[in-house]
Design a protein around this motif. Structure first.
Motif, PDB file in Angstrom:
ATOM      1  N   THR A 165      28.057  32.049  52.506  1.00  0.00           N
ATOM      2  CA  THR A 165      28.168  33.502  52.631  1.00  0.00           C
ATOM      3  C   THR A 165      27.714  33.870  54.027  1.00  0.00           C
ATOM      4  OG1 THR A 165      27.720  33.888  50.284  1.00  0.00           O
ATOM      5  CG2 THR A 165      27.417  35.744  51.773  1.00  0.00           C
ATOM      6  N   GLN A 184      32.317  33.625  51.205  1.00  0.00           N
ATOM      7  CA  GLN A 184      32.493  35.076  51.245  1.00  0.00           C
ATOM      8  C   GLN A 184      31.852  35.636  52.508  1.00  0.00           C
ATOM      9  OE1 GLN A 184      30.539  37.235  48.063  1.00  0.00           O
ATOM     10  NE2 GLN A 184      28.706  35.986  48.135  1.00  0.00           N
ATOM     11  N   THR A 236      25.548  41.274  46.572  1.00  0.00           N
ATOM     12  CA  THR A 236      26.719  40.402  46.699  1.00  0.00           C
ATOM     13  C   THR A 236      26.355  38.923  46.653  1.00  0.00           C
ATOM     14  OG1 THR A 236      27.766  42.082  48.099  1.00  0.00           O
ATOM     15  CG2 THR A 236      28.728  39.892  48.154  1.00  0.00           C
TER      16      THR A 236
END
Length: 248
Positions: free
Chosen positions: A37, A59, A77
């Motif tokens: 991430t 991500q 998130t």
């Protein structure tokens, strides 16, 4: 025999991943099989990093780490993490007598307060797994040497060392390791918006026994070492990567 120098399958979070050391670290983590991430404020460059990541499960989150709303959205998130790389930062060269309060606040907010507060939120929201590894990008400057006009930047990076020493003790019962890396001058764009000229940078190379600056990929190698089980007995340590500059 299985190698301890692997991070395959681990979930790694990297800040400041739009360029430089953060980008190189994210790319290397993905290449080695981690799920990454990444976050940064620069959407265009972060997207370029994201599109270059090998593998799946990655991500990206556009976020200003000094903005509380962005931070909370980012925390929401994130998956459970086995590795955290707090790398986002800025540099500004300015003599102490000419530094405005706004200069001091901006550098400390981005380089020191933001990663510390981010760490608090990660821990508070139980986003860091047991036996995880946290790595902070500090600097040679302010910790191993000083330089004219580098006081604010040096102070912001040296403060991370003091934080890490105590954090490492706090998290040791959970097997979470906390370390800092301390690069010398590295070939990134961090100096683009400073008063340091290309000519001054060339002169500075003469102070490095290896006669060159570091490459982002070389710092990323050290960060991944600290993320891997190969450094499982390291916590509260400062890993200096400076091409021998501190020797002279």
């Amino acid at each position: 025999m299985d190698s301890p120098f692997v991070i395959e399958g681990k979930s790694i979070f990297v800040t400041g991943a739009a360029s430089g050391i953060g980008r190189a670290t994210a790319l290397l983590c993905a290449k080695m099989g981690a799920m990454v991430t990444i976050t940064d404020l620069n959407e265009e460059q972060l997207k370029a990093t994201f599109e270059s990541l090998e593998g799946d499960g990655h991500q990206m989150v556009i976020a200003n780490l000094t903005n509380n709303d962005d931070l909370q959205r980012l925390i929401d998130t994130l998956p459970k993490l086995e590795g955290v790389v707090c790398n986002a930062g800025i540099i500004k060269t300015i003599l102490a007598q000419f530094a405005d309060k706004s200069d001091i606040e901006r550098i400390l907010n981005i380089n020191t307060i933001a990663p510390i507060y981010l760490t608090k939120l990660l821990l508070e929201n139980k986003k860091i797994k047991k036996e995880a590894s946290i790595v902070y990008t500090s600097s040679m400057g302010g910790v191993y040497n000083g330089a004219i006009g580098n006081g604010l930047y040096g102070a912001s990076k040296a403060a991370l060392v003091g934080f890490v020493k105590s954090l490492a003790l706090e998290l040791a019962p959970r097997g979470i390791r906390v370390n800092t890396v301390h690069p010398g001058i590295t070939e990134t764009n961090i100096y683009n918006n400073t008063s340091i000229t290309p000519e001054q940078l060339e002169q500075e190379k003469a102070h490095y026994p290896l006669k060159r600056f570091g490459k982002p990929e070389e710092i990323a190698n050290a960060i991944v070492f600290l993320l891997s089980d190969a450094s499982k007995w390291m916590t509260g340590s400062q890993l200096l990567i400076d091409g021998g500059c501190s020797l002279v």
